[in-house]
Design a protein around this motif. Structure first.
Motif, mmCIF file in Angstrom:
data_model
loop_
_atom_site.group_PDB
_atom_site.id
_atom_site.type_symbol
_atom_site.label_atom_id
_atom_site.label_comp_id
_atom_site.label_asym_id
_atom_site.label_seq_id
_atom_site.Cartn_x
_atom_site.Cartn_y
_atom_site.Cartn_z
ATOM 1 N N HIS A 115 0.952 -1.265 0.139
ATOM 2 C CA HIS A 115 -0.015 0.063 0.030
ATOM 3 C C HIS A 115 0.691 1.036 0.010
ATOM 4 O O HIS A 115 0.593 2.356 -0.541
ATOM 5 N N VAL A 116 1.916 1.322 0.810
ATOM 6 C CA VAL A 116 2.592 2.363 0.938
ATOM 7 C C VAL A 116 3.414 2.797 -0.597
ATOM 8 O O VAL A 116 3.421 3.944 -1.028
ATOM 9 N N TRP A 117 4.040 1.683 -1.141
ATOM 10 C CA TRP A 117 4.490 1.702 -2.433
ATOM 11 C C TRP A 117 3.740 2.215 -3.418
ATOM 12 O O TRP A 117 4.221 2.966 -4.304
ATOM 13 N N SER A 118 2.461 1.871 -3.477
ATOM 14 C CA SER A 118 1.430 2.282 -4.225
ATOM 15 C C SER A 118 1.346 3.673 -4.229
ATOM 16 O O SER A 118 1.132 4.536 -5.222
ATOM 17 N N ILE A 119 1.121 4.097 -2.999
ATOM 18 C CA ILE A 119 0.864 5.792 -2.639
ATOM 19 C C ILE A 119 2.158 6.353 -3.240
ATOM 20 O O ILE A 119 1.927 7.442 -4.069
ATOM 21 N N ILE A 120 3.327 5.891 -2.951
ATOM 22 C CA ILE A 120 4.490 6.863 -3.343
ATOM 23 C C ILE A 120 4.638 6.700 -4.671
ATOM 24 O O ILE A 120 5.030 7.676 -5.247
ATOM 25 N N SER A 121 4.441 5.466 -5.535
ATOM 26 C CA SER A 121 4.473 5.640 -6.923
ATOM 27 C C SER A 121 3.330 6.471 -7.582
ATOM 28 O O SER A 121 3.626 7.177 -8.592
ATOM 29 N N MET A 122 2.284 6.554 -6.959
ATOM 30 C CA MET A 122 1.247 7.613 -7.289
ATOM 31 C C MET A 122 1.594 8.688 -7.363
ATOM 32 O O MET A 122 1.473 9.842 -8.626
ATOM 33 N N VAL A 123 2.165 9.327 -6.268
ATOM 34 C CA VAL A 123 2.625 10.609 -5.945
ATOM 35 C C VAL A 123 3.677 11.061 -6.843
ATOM 36 O O VAL A 123 3.754 12.225 -7.366
ATOM 37 N N TYR A 161 4.748 9.428 -9.811
ATOM 38 C CA TYR A 161 4.177 9.697 -11.195
ATOM 39 C C TYR A 161 3.393 10.812 -11.674
ATOM 40 O O TYR A 161 3.425 11.429 -12.575
ATOM 41 N N LEU A 162 2.727 11.196 -10.597
ATOM 42 C CA LEU A 162 1.732 12.578 -10.685
ATOM 43 C C LEU A 162 2.536 13.536 -10.975
ATOM 44 O O LEU A 162 2.330 14.444 -11.739
ATOM 45 N N GLY A 163 3.666 13.760 -9.950
ATOM 46 C CA GLY A 163 4.587 14.769 -10.195
ATOM 47 C C GLY A 163 5.222 14.861 -11.566
ATOM 48 O O GLY A 163 5.610 15.984 -12.190
ATOM 49 N N SER A 164 5.736 13.700 -11.871
ATOM 50 C CA SER A 164 6.293 13.499 -13.194
ATOM 51 C C SER A 164 5.460 14.113 -14.305
ATOM 52 O O SER A 164 5.781 14.650 -15.334
ATOM 53 N N ILE A 165 4.174 13.622 -14.414
ATOM 54 C CA ILE A 165 3.176 14.066 -15.327
ATOM 55 C C ILE A 165 3.059 15.508 -15.317
ATOM 56 O O ILE A 165 3.040 16.162 -16.495
ATOM 57 N N ILE A 166 2.901 16.101 -14.210
ATOM 58 C CA ILE A 166 2.748 17.461 -14.149
ATOM 59 C C ILE A 166 4.023 18.123 -14.687
ATOM 60 O O ILE A 166 3.835 19.396 -15.511
ATOM 61 N N ALA A 167 4.946 17.797 -14.272
ATOM 62 C CA ALA A 167 6.382 18.522 -14.658
ATOM 63 C C ALA A 167 6.628 18.231 -16.223
ATOM 64 O O ALA A 167 6.716 19.222 -16.726
ATOM 65 N N PHE A 168 6.290 17.050 -16.776
ATOM 66 C CA PHE A 168 6.324 17.043 -18.341
ATOM 67 C C PHE A 168 5.545 17.972 -18.766
ATOM 68 O O PHE A 168 5.808 18.702 -20.137
ATOM 69 N N ALA A 169 4.293 18.138 -18.553
ATOM 70 C CA ALA A 169 3.148 18.969 -18.981
ATOM 71 C C ALA A 169 3.519 20.531 -18.959
ATOM 72 O O ALA A 169 3.347 21.116 -19.850
ATOM 73 N N VAL A 170 4.196 20.792 -17.673
ATOM 74 C CA VAL A 170 4.329 22.234 -17.661
ATOM 75 C C VAL A 170 5.792 22.570 -18.214
ATOM 76 O O VAL A 170 6.092 23.978 -18.537
ATOM 77 N N ALA A 171 6.620 21.884 -18.273
ATOM 78 C CA ALA A 171 8.207 22.051 -18.725
ATOM 79 C C ALA A 171 8.394 22.619 -19.946
ATOM 80 O O ALA A 171 8.999 23.811 -19.937
ATOM 81 N N GLY A 172 7.670 22.343 -20.843
ATOM 82 C CA GLY A 172 7.733 22.688 -22.148
ATOM 83 C C GLY A 172 7.144 24.215 -22.176
ATOM 84 O O GLY A 172 7.832 25.158 -22.993
ATOM 85 N N PHE A 173 6.118 24.529 -21.775
ATOM 86 C CA PHE A 173 5.336 25.829 -21.824
ATOM 87 C C PHE A 173 6.355 26.938 -20.889
ATOM 88 O O PHE A 173 6.768 27.919 -21.534
ATOM 89 N N LEU A 174 6.854 26.516 -19.998
ATOM 90 C CA LEU A 174 7.829 27.373 -18.798
ATOM 91 C C LEU A 174 8.974 27.533 -19.761
ATOM 92 O O LEU A 174 9.530 28.707 -19.923
ATOM 93 N N ALA A 175 9.763 26.587 -20.389
ATOM 94 C CA ALA A 175 10.775 26.741 -21.492
ATOM 95 C C ALA A 175 10.620 27.632 -22.517
ATOM 96 O O ALA A 175 11.305 28.725 -22.648
ATOM 97 N N ASP A 176 9.542 27.491 -23.252
ATOM 98 C CA ASP A 176 9.265 28.381 -24.406
ATOM 99 C C ASP A 176 8.649 29.760 -24.118
ATOM 100 O O ASP A 176 8.906 30.739 -24.787
ATOM 101 N N LYS A 177 7.704 29.739 -23.143
ATOM 102 C CA LYS A 177 7.163 31.174 -22.771
ATOM 103 C C LYS A 177 7.766 32.072 -21.822
ATOM 104 O O LYS A 177 7.404 33.086 -21.789
ATOM 105 N N ILE A 178 8.529 31.436 -20.786
ATOM 106 C CA ILE A 178 8.886 32.146 -19.760
ATOM 107 C C ILE A 178 10.701 32.052 -19.694
ATOM 108 O O ILE A 178 11.069 33.245 -19.852
ATOM 109 N N PHE A 179 11.278 31.210 -19.680
ATOM 110 C CA PHE A 179 12.644 31.120 -19.305
ATOM 111 C C PHE A 179 13.428 31.544 -20.732
ATOM 112 O O PHE A 179 14.507 32.302 -20.720
ATOM 113 N N ASN A 180 13.012 30.732 -21.792
ATOM 114 C CA ASN A 180 13.962 31.233 -22.972
ATOM 115 C C ASN A 180 13.886 32.836 -23.330
ATOM 116 O O ASN A 180 14.818 33.311 -23.646
#
Length: 116
Positions: A23-31, A33-52
């Motif tokens: 149960h603990v490993w499933s919760i850790i994995s969920m959190v 992977y959720l963080g990774s999905i959010i990071a992948f979704a936001v990284a391109g926008f941040l790079a192209d529209k803000i940081f570059n």
């Protein structure tokens, strides 16, 4: 990451009952992977529209940070990597200062001593 993953693996295996580890490993994995999905979704926008744009020839950070990461196309991604590394380091230091986390190993040692 290998150091972080190894540390958390040892702490979980030592401090959580075998029957509850799944149960603990499933919760850790969920959190995680959720963080990774959010990071992948936001990284391109941040790079192209803000940081570059901040590090293009007429960008706002050219004079302040341009000498560290350079100036021009795709230098904003370098700045993102630096900021990410600094944030991970800060989080690691904050976690390391947490007494409850630092004493998890001591708690396990005390449990073992009580059973003998």
């Amino acid at each position: 990451m290998p150091f972080i993953n190894t540390s958390i693996e040892v702490l979980i295996r030592k401090n959580i009952d075998n029957g509850k580890q799944g149960h603990v490993w499933s919760i850790i994995s969920m959190v995680t992977y959720l963080g990774s999905i959010i990071a992948f979704a936001v990284a391109g926008f941040l790079a192209d529209k803000i940081f570059n744009p901040l590090l293009e020839l007429d960008g706002l950070l050219v004079e302040k940070i341009g000498f560290v990461v350079g100036i021009g196309d795709s230098r904003g991604i370098a700045l993102m990597f630096i900021i990410s590394g600094l944030m991970i380091s800060m989080i690691a230091l904050l976690i390391w200062q947490n007494k409850k986390i630092r004493t998890l190993e001591d708690i396990e040692g005390q449990r073992n001593m009580q059973t003998y």
